[in-house]
Design a protein around this motif. Sequence first.
Motif, mmCIF file in Angstrom:
data_model
loop_
_atom_site.group_PDB
_atom_site.id
_atom_site.type_symbol
_atom_site.label_atom_id
_atom_site.label_comp_id
_atom_site.label_asym_id
_atom_site.label_seq_id
_atom_site.Cartn_x
_atom_site.Cartn_y
_atom_site.Cartn_z
ATOM 1 N N ARG A 9 -0.969 -6.511 3.579
ATOM 2 C CA ARG A 9 0.058 -5.492 3.778
ATOM 3 C C ARG A 9 0.217 -4.604 2.546
ATOM 4 O O ARG A 9 0.406 -3.388 2.657
ATOM 5 N N GLU A 13 -0.508 -0.588 2.546
ATOM 6 C CA GLU A 13 0.554 0.363 2.194
ATOM 7 C C GLU A 13 0.174 1.200 0.976
ATOM 8 O O GLU A 13 0.437 2.405 0.931
ATOM 9 N N SER A 16 -2.055 3.964 1.960
ATOM 10 C CA SER A 16 -1.363 5.001 2.708
ATOM 11 C C SER A 16 -0.432 5.823 1.824
ATOM 12 O O SER A 16 -0.371 7.052 1.942
ATOM 13 N N ARG A 17 0.291 5.158 0.922
ATOM 14 C CA ARG A 17 1.310 5.837 0.116
ATOM 15 C C ARG A 17 0.771 6.378 -1.201
ATOM 16 O O ARG A 17 1.326 7.329 -1.761
ATOM 17 N N ARG A 79 7.476 -1.347 -7.012
ATOM 18 C CA ARG A 79 7.796 -0.565 -5.818
ATOM 19 C C ARG A 79 9.282 -0.243 -5.863
ATOM 20 O O ARG A 79 10.116 -1.144 -5.868
ATOM 21 N N ASP A 323 0.710 6.543 8.020
ATOM 22 C CA ASP A 323 1.547 5.505 7.414
ATOM 23 C C ASP A 323 0.930 4.128 7.641
ATOM 24 O O ASP A 323 -0.004 3.951 8.439
ATOM 25 N N ALA A 324 1.451 3.157 6.917
ATOM 26 C CA ALA A 324 0.878 1.814 6.944
ATOM 27 C C ALA A 324 0.975 1.177 8.320
ATOM 28 O O ALA A 324 0.082 0.434 8.741
#
Length: 366
Positions: A9, A13, A16-17, A79, A323-324
């Motif tokens: 995960r 993410e 993607s981010r 994060r 997005d993720a």
Amino acid sequence: MSQTETNRRLITELQSRGLRLLDESAGAPSRRGGAGPSDHKAVQINGQTVMVPVHSRSAAVSPFEAGASGANGAVQLTRDGAHVGDIRFPEAPRFYGLQTLDGVPYWKIAQLHGTDVLATTVLQTCVRYGRRDTSCQFCAIGESLAAGRTINRKLPEHLAEVARAAVRMDGVRHMVMTTGTPNFTDRGAALLCESAFAVRAAVDIPIQAQCEPPDDPVWFDRLKAAGVDSLGMHLEAVTPEVRARIMPGKAEADVEQYMAAFADAVAVFGRGQVSTYILAGLGDSASAILETSERLIALGVYPFVVPFVPVGGTPLAEHPPPDAAFMRSILQPLGRMLAEAGLRARDIKAGCGRCGACSSLSTYED
């Protein structure tokens, strides 16, 4: 949640981010422009090397930030300010410090991707690139050339010289050769043949070649005979409307023509040794990507699905990345499909699928 799922995960993410860098000079240089994973930086997460966007607009506002390197090379990843773990940046390879006898730096001829794959764009121009009504809207093949970060034509003898040094000095294990499309006949296969032949004469390293489907399938046999172990022919998008909008010139060869070429190529290179890039986030639905992937897997083709990353200097520089959650909706069932079919990234002899750094797909295969 298991550690494997947590890592999976996190990687999905991050890709993607994107990632904000407190110290951009840490580790191997990031890449801007070009034909490969552009505007990315190699990051090691719990021993796995992945390419993460660091120069895109989304990366500039990412909740993820990499702090300063510690004494042991570990870098704190946060994060929204909260510590989520430590990462590392692979060091710049030693072969980057060398140059050819005629003064061309090795890093302008080929670059390290991930930690153990050498990648080069044999020809840094394309017959479609100069016209936006025919060029692929995501492509930045001319950006690194215009900035002086590469040279247009990599000579076979130079590629052989750099490959030999990369294997000897930095433990490189496989090589990717892609090319801009020089014509509408062999579509770069001839250039790839002479390049692969020169490299294999100099050093024993598995090679993946990447080009559009040539006009005659005999080129697959020629590529194999020249020393190419695996082949990439990249769909990028899978539905006619998205293909026509995103890559108006390349889309003149429709998906069915690619499927025929894939079947011919698998007959030469073998099941699992032919692959295709699919860029998720350009407009294709998750179901469309999975349906096409199912057809590809049935042919013995590995569908390497990666999140689209907008690159500066291209018409899609402002296009949002997926997005993720969207990526997981594709990668989770696709990983299961690949595992059930016995097509796994680790079994590819050379290339992007084997490296796997531009997507978290391989983590979903287990």
